[in-house]
Design an enzyme around this catalytic site. Structure first.
Site, PDB file in Angstrom:
ATOM      1  N   CYS A 141     -15.034  32.577  49.300  1.00 45.18           N
ATOM      2  CA  CYS A 141     -14.226  33.709  50.024  1.00 45.18           C
ATOM      3  C   CYS A 141     -13.374  33.185  51.118  1.00 45.18           C
ATOM      4  O   CYS A 141     -12.456  33.509  51.338  1.00 45.18           O
ATOM      5  CB  CYS A 141     -15.126  34.880  50.679  1.00 45.18           C
ATOM      6  SG  CYS A 141     -15.986  35.958  49.543  1.00 45.18           S
TER       7      CYS A 141
ATOM      8  N   CYS B 214     -10.370  42.463  50.723  1.00 46.72           N
ATOM      9  CA  CYS B 214     -11.461  42.566  49.888  1.00 46.72           C
ATOM     10  C   CYS B 214     -12.646  43.043  50.562  1.00 46.72           C
ATOM     11  O   CYS B 214     -13.308  42.763  51.664  1.00 46.72           O
ATOM     12  CB  CYS B 214     -11.844  41.164  49.304  1.00 46.72           C
ATOM     13  SG  CYS B 214     -13.200  41.187  48.320  1.00 46.72           S
TER      14      CYS B 214
ATOM     15  N   CYS C  43     -10.267  32.268  49.623  1.00 49.91           N
ATOM     16  CA  CYS C  43      -9.436  33.254  49.110  1.00 49.91           C
ATOM     17  C   CYS C  43      -8.683  33.965  49.562  1.00 49.91           C
ATOM     18  O   CYS C  43      -8.418  34.404  50.938  1.00 49.91           O
ATOM     19  CB  CYS C  43     -10.513  34.524  48.619  1.00 49.91           C
ATOM     20  SG  CYS C  43      -9.747  35.752  47.449  1.00 49.91           S
TER      21      CYS C  43
ATOM     22  N   GLU D 283      -3.890  31.458  24.550  1.00 48.62           N
ATOM     23  CA  GLU D 283      -4.771  32.913  24.888  1.00 48.62           C
ATOM     24  C   GLU D 283      -5.705  33.331  23.670  1.00 48.62           C
ATOM     25  O   GLU D 283      -6.967  33.665  24.321  1.00 48.62           O
ATOM     26  CB  GLU D 283      -3.850  34.030  24.930  1.00 48.62           C
ATOM     27  CG  GLU D 283      -2.880  34.083  26.053  1.00 48.62           C
ATOM     28  CD  GLU D 283      -3.672  34.353  27.335  1.00 48.62           C
ATOM     29  OE1 GLU D 283      -4.606  35.237  27.351  1.00 48.62           O
ATOM     30  OE2 GLU D 283      -3.341  33.716  28.595  1.00 48.62           O
TER      31      GLU D 283
ATOM     32  N   CYS E 289     -12.852  33.533  43.300  1.00 50.77           N
ATOM     33  CA  CYS E 289     -13.746  34.618  43.124  1.00 50.77           C
ATOM     34  C   CYS E 289     -14.612  34.336  41.789  1.00 50.77           C
ATOM     35  O   CYS E 289     -14.807  35.077  40.983  1.00 50.77           O
ATOM     36  CB  CYS E 289     -13.002  35.739  42.862  1.00 50.77           C
ATOM     37  SG  CYS E 289     -13.800  37.544  43.263  1.00 50.77           S
TER      38      CYS E 289
END
Length: 333
Positions: free
Chosen positions: A198, A207, A201, A39, A191
């Site tokens: 799209c 969305c 997705c 991270e 995205c």
């Protein structure tokens, strides 16, 4: 259209289990330590760049206990070339706190994690969800983009408070690991900032921006970066190099770099100029124009300076944290 956040969250989980990036090294043999290192490395740096650095770092420091014995210089050496060196200094500072206050075990409570240097609310949330399976919202750049498109709002028009509220509603309490990895992967691979796919997705039915984000031609924009001039003197003998530790809070803070060329003028009688190198090194927000005079000295000598310096043996260069352009130049000597 009223959106069903629980359904959206479940769709992210299902998509991740089927199409997520399961081969990323920090998603194997999951431990709080490995998630923490990944991270921090992923802050401001792309996955493909991080992977080899993460693998090398974990090979050298496979556990928190191993890392606890490392000096700041050793951690910076493992970070050389990855950039944003403040992150490496934060890892050193955090592992010292963990050693002192947490019995050398990575803390499992949100309030303790967020107190560690280099960790904000989103990183702490990711650690809780991924390492300890305690559901927490996250809000990195990818997640912000997914959320803003879901509700068809410009990110700039949304307050941070509103984004956190929406991110909290999306958290999946049944499989927070898959959800957290999935929402990040979705933003990174589907995205995307430009030309989102799209049709691939899992959220395209929910969305409000689906199939309406304008497709963009990828034209590389020329940025007017600030140019910083740097003039160094790199002195070498047959077996060693003269470097100093940059103890100022400036670019390359705490890294080992050559002295300024002006500093070496008073030692001119000991030096032979062998080469002059001029090159530009690009950083994210700045361009560095470097001029380096390379000198040869028949033997090591003492300097009249308060700065920390060493004649570093050439076969030990990898033990010292140095900026990428200096490392590259040394490798060419």
């Amino acid at each position: 259209m009223k959106q069903d956040f629980k359904k959206i969250s479940s769709q992210v989980v299902d998509w991740y289990l089927k199409d997520g990036r399961h081969n990323l090294p920090w998603r194997k043999k999951v431990t709080p330590y490995r998630i923490w290192i990944s991270e921090i490395m992923l802050q401001q740096t792309q996955v493909k760049t991080v992977i080899p650095y993460f693998n090398a770092f974990i090979k050298k420091y496979p556990t928190l206990q191993k890392l606890s014995l490392a000096t700041e210089d050793e951690i910076l050496a493992s970070w050389s070339g990855l950039g944003f060196y403040r992150r490496a200094k934060n890892i050193f500072a955090a592992k010292e706190i963990i050693k002192k206050n947490h019995d050398n075990k990575f803390p499992s409570q949100f309030d303790s994690i967020i107190e560690l240097p280099g960790i904000g609310r989103s990183t702490a949330g990711a650690l809780m969800s991924l390492a300890f399976l305690v559901p927490q919202p996250i809000l990195d750049g990818n997640v912000k983009r997914v959320i803003s498109r879901l509700i068809r709002k410009n990110i700039a028009a949304l307050k941070e408070k509103d984004l956190w509220e929406l991110s909290t509603k999306l958290v999946n309490s049944e499989d927070c690991f898959s959800y957290t990895q999935g929402i990040m992967d979705l933003g990174a691979t589907v995205c995307t900032k430009a030309n989102p796919t799209c049709n691939a997705c899992p959220l395209n039915e929910s969305c409000l921006s689906a199939f309406e984000v304008p497709q963009q031609v990828n034209i590389k924009k020329t940025k007017n970066k600030k140019i910083i001039l740097m003039n160094f003197a790199l002195v070498q003998t047959k077996k060693s190099l003269l470097l100093r530790k940059n103890d100022t809070e400036s670019i390359w803070s705490s890294l080992w770099i050559p002295f300024e060329n002006s500093k070496m003028q008073s030692y001119a009688n000991k030096l032979e100029l062998t080469r002059n190198e001029k090159f530009r090194h690009e950083l994210t927000h700045r361009s560095l124009d470097l001029e380096v005079n390379i000198y040869f000295s028949s033997k090591e000598f003492k300097l009249d300076t308060n700065q920390k310096y060493e004649w570093i043996k050439k076969d030990r260069i990898e033990d010292y944290g140095m900026p990428k352009p200096i490392t590259k130049l040394i490798q060419q000597l």
